[in-house]
Design a protein around this motif. Structure first.
Motif, short mmCIF file in Angstrom:
data_model
loop_
_atom_site.label_atom_id
_atom_site.label_comp_id
_atom_site.label_asym_id
_atom_site.label_seq_id
_atom_site.Cartn_x
_atom_site.Cartn_y
_atom_site.Cartn_z
N PHE A 158 0.82 -1.22 0.00
CA PHE A 158 0.00 0.00 0.00
C PHE A 158 0.86 1.27 0.00
N LEU A 159 2.08 1.20 0.53
CA LEU A 159 2.96 2.37 0.41
C LEU A 159 3.41 2.54 -1.05
N ALA A 160 3.67 1.43 -1.73
CA ALA A 160 4.02 1.52 -3.15
C ALA A 160 2.85 2.10 -3.95
N LEU A 161 1.64 1.70 -3.60
CA LEU A 161 0.46 2.28 -4.28
C LEU A 161 0.32 3.76 -3.95
N ALA A 162 0.76 4.17 -2.75
CA ALA A 162 0.76 5.61 -2.43
C ALA A 162 1.66 6.36 -3.41
N GLY A 163 2.80 5.72 -3.78
CA GLY A 163 3.69 6.34 -4.76
C GLY A 163 3.05 6.44 -6.14
N VAL A 164 2.32 5.38 -6.54
CA VAL A 164 1.62 5.41 -7.83
C VAL A 164 0.55 6.50 -7.81
N PHE A 165 -0.21 6.57 -6.72
CA PHE A 165 -1.28 7.57 -6.63
C PHE A 165 -0.69 8.99 -6.65
N TYR A 166 0.48 9.15 -6.04
CA TYR A 166 1.12 10.47 -6.00
C TYR A 166 1.40 10.97 -7.43
N ARG A 167 1.84 10.05 -8.30
CA ARG A 167 2.19 10.45 -9.67
C ARG A 167 0.99 10.49 -10.61
N LEU A 168 0.04 9.53 -10.44
CA LEU A 168 -1.03 9.40 -11.43
C LEU A 168 -2.39 9.88 -10.94
N SER A 169 -2.53 10.07 -9.62
CA SER A 169 -3.82 10.44 -9.00
C SER A 169 -4.88 9.37 -9.21
N THR A 170 -4.47 8.16 -9.51
CA THR A 170 -5.39 7.03 -9.64
C THR A 170 -4.61 5.74 -9.44
N VAL A 171 -5.31 4.69 -9.04
CA VAL A 171 -4.68 3.36 -8.98
C VAL A 171 -5.56 2.35 -9.72
N GLU A 172 -6.30 2.85 -10.73
CA GLU A 172 -7.06 1.92 -11.58
C GLU A 172 -6.07 1.04 -12.33
N LEU A 173 -6.42 -0.22 -12.55
CA LEU A 173 -5.51 -1.17 -13.16
C LEU A 173 -5.08 -0.73 -14.56
N LYS A 174 -6.00 -0.14 -15.31
CA LYS A 174 -5.68 0.27 -16.69
C LYS A 174 -4.60 1.35 -16.71
N SER A 175 -4.48 2.11 -15.62
CA SER A 175 -3.46 3.17 -15.57
C SER A 175 -2.05 2.60 -15.35
N PHE A 176 -1.96 1.29 -15.08
CA PHE A 176 -0.66 0.66 -14.86
C PHE A 176 0.02 0.27 -16.17
N GLN A 177 -0.59 0.55 -17.31
CA GLN A 177 -0.02 0.18 -18.61
C GLN A 177 1.39 0.77 -18.77
N GLY A 178 2.36 -0.11 -18.96
CA GLY A 178 3.73 0.34 -19.19
C GLY A 178 4.40 1.00 -18.00
N LEU A 179 3.79 0.95 -16.84
CA LEU A 179 4.31 1.67 -15.67
C LEU A 179 5.60 1.03 -15.14
N GLY A 180 5.82 -0.25 -15.46
CA GLY A 180 7.02 -0.93 -14.99
C GLY A 180 8.29 -0.28 -15.50
N ARG A 181 8.21 0.33 -16.67
CA ARG A 181 9.40 1.00 -17.22
C ARG A 181 9.50 2.44 -16.75
N GLN A 182 8.37 3.05 -16.39
CA GLN A 182 8.39 4.46 -15.96
C GLN A 182 8.64 4.61 -14.45
N MET A 183 8.14 3.65 -13.68
CA MET A 183 8.35 3.68 -12.22
C MET A 183 8.94 2.32 -11.80
N PRO A 184 10.17 2.02 -12.22
CA PRO A 184 10.70 0.66 -12.01
C PRO A 184 10.83 0.27 -10.53
N LEU A 185 11.26 1.20 -9.68
CA LEU A 185 11.44 0.85 -8.26
C LEU A 185 10.10 0.62 -7.56
N THR A 186 9.13 1.46 -7.89
CA THR A 186 7.80 1.32 -7.27
C THR A 186 7.15 0.01 -7.68
#
Length: 495
Positions: free
Chosen positions: A348-376
């Motif tokens: 949930f802390l990692a998801l806090a990082g995703v929400f900080y950047r994208l303002s959403t944690v919908e699954l579709k918003s994770f497209q290609g995120l592994g390359r943009q936020m590799p550590l998270t």
């Protein structure tokens, strides 16, 4: 000073809460709350060292010995859970200053830290006290602060989630209070140790049977045991990210502690598991919860809701271990209680990082995120593998002990269902991995590329991720503590 540590564990956050309210700007309130939480972590470490060296610690408030006065009684189980709550409370707070700036209005932020400390005081008080009525009092302190913390987010759905939690939490608290009231009526004491000694003389009465039923159902509502979990998914999904991380890693774990404490120490195994169907109820609801909640997690499109349903499934593992009623099963439950806090804190802390950047944690918003936020995303993958129970992670250790406990009973089909639950966890984790690493990032449309999560969110996230791996490799501390606490709980209470 050292002899006052049991009460200081609760008093420090309790006194710090109103002081945090007065501090401006909000960063000063955060720093103050962090110092108070750090002091709480130091106290819990000291208490654990004392308990391991001296045995159970008994602290009489105001010098009034029990049963006239209220006592704090710290044994191996208390010390283990106090360390868990203090550790998570401190680590999650490290990320709070950065995260809540995006999710909570500036003028509300000092209130947030005040309520956070109040919630910590309630959770620590539930664990530290040796008085049954004080368990209820601290339960309500933590619950009332939690309802408000959930509602502080900018998402208006948080208000509805908080209201749902308020209704369900109040029903659970009322059941617990009725149970404690009936026990007091029959024994004339609220001290847990005294209750354990006096209860056998009256335990076959209809009043005590009713009290036990009320209490167990009330606690199961609080810990979100399937199918009494309906408040949990919305509360986790719509609360501010830091609140979700705190609740997922501590609140349900403390409710599990209350269930274990009353069933094993106060009611006693013979009464709870032979005279009442508590044993069968926990086994059935634990297994059904593992399977149904995992399937529901697969169906979610919001990643916070996905991991919320995953939490309901993981609670099933802990309850299943208790229901097995052997020392290995209880050891597995205590291990999973600790390990799941590390997993969900990291996720949930990692998801806090995703929400900080994208303002959403919908699954579709994770497209290609592994390359943009590799550590998270790497943190989410490792935390998820721990949920599945992959070797070299903490999840494997607790599930291994759970399967051993099941095989001790000779119930091998149950071991198959536990492994099926792990496969279902792999399916919902794979949905995130597939979207993050095997789907192309959406066209930017002129928008700047997504950056990695801020350092102050990544740092505590990876502290918990490393803990997931470290305690998966070095199990000496966690397994020995859980085993010792388990053996102690199976030992009858003596005057």
């Amino acid at each position: 000073m050292m002899q006052h540590l049991p009460v200081l564990q609760v008093i420090v956050p309790l006194l710090a809460a109103p002081l945090a309210l007065l501090l401006r700007p909000s960063r000063l309130a955060w720093l103050f709350a962090l110092i108070a939480s750090g002091a709480g972590l130091f106290i819990s470490l000291s208490l654990l060292a004392q308990v391991l060296e001296q045995g159970t610690l008994i602290y009489a408030l105001g010098g009034w010995a029990a049963p006239i006065g209220i006592e704090y009684r710290i044994d191996r189980l208390n010390a283990f859970v106090l360390l868990l709550v203090s550790l998570i409370g401190f680590v999650v707070l490290l990320a709070a200053d950065t995260s809540i700036r995006r999710e909570i209005d500036e003028d509300k932020q000092p209130y947030f830290y005040s309520l956070y400390l109040l919630c910590m005081a309630g959770l620590l008080g539930i664990v530290a006290t040796g008085d049954a009525f004080n368990v209820f009092v601290f339960l309500e302190i933590s619950a009332l602060s939690t309802y408000t913390l959930i509602a502080m987010g900018r998402d208006r759905r948080a208000l509805w989630a908080s209201y749902q939690y308020l209704i369900m939490g109040t029903i659970g608290a009322t059941f617990i209070l009725i149970g404690i009231g009936l026990l007091y009526m029959m024994t004339g004491t609220l001290n847990m140790h005294d209750l354990a000694l006096r209860l056998p003389a009256v335990q076959n009465s209809a009043t005590v049977l009713t009290a036990t039923a009320f209490f167990v159902v009330g606690v199961c509502l609080k810990l979100a045991l399937f199918p009494m979990h309906l408040w949990l998914p919305n509360a986790y999904a719509y609360a501010p990210s830091i609140v979700t991380a705190l609740l997922a890693a501590t609140a349900t774990k403390v409710a599990i502690y209350v269930l274990i404490r009353f069933v094993f120490t106060i009611f006693g195994l013979d009464f709870a598991f032979d005279s009442l169907p508590v044993h069968e109820m926990l086994l059935v609801l634990g297994v059904v919860g593992i399977l149904v909640a995992s399937v529901l997690a697969i169906a979610q499109s919001n990643v916070k809701r996905l991991f919320a349903y995953s939490s309901v499934a993981q609670i099933g593992y802990m309850v299943l271990g208790i229901g097995l009623a052997n020392t290995t099963g209880l050891t597995a439950s205590l291990l999973h209680l600790f390990n799941h806090a590390l997993m969900k804190g990291a996720l949930f802390l990692a998801l806090a990082g995703v929400f900080y950047r994208l303002s959403t944690v919908e699954l579709k918003s994770f497209q290609g995120l592994g390359r943009q936020m590799p550590l998270t995303l790497a943190a989410i993958v490792i935390g998820g593998l721990s949920l599945v129970g992959v070797p070299l992670t903490v999840g494997f250790v607790s599930k291994w002990y759970l399967v051993l406990a099941i095989l001790e009973r000779g119930w091998w089909p149950l071991a198959f269902l536990v492994m099926l639950g792990s496969l279902l966890a792999l399916v919902y984790l794979w949905r995130i991995v597939e979207m993050a690493y095997f789907s192309p990032a959406p066209a930017d449309g002129g928008n700047p590329p997504v950056k990695e999560a801020p350092l102050m969110i990544l740092l505590p996230t990876w502290l918990l991720v490393i803990a997931n791996v470290y305690f998966g490799l070095d199990t000496d501390l966690t397994v020995s503590l859980a085993s010792l606490a388990s053996i102690e709980l199976f030992t009858p209470v003596v005057p």
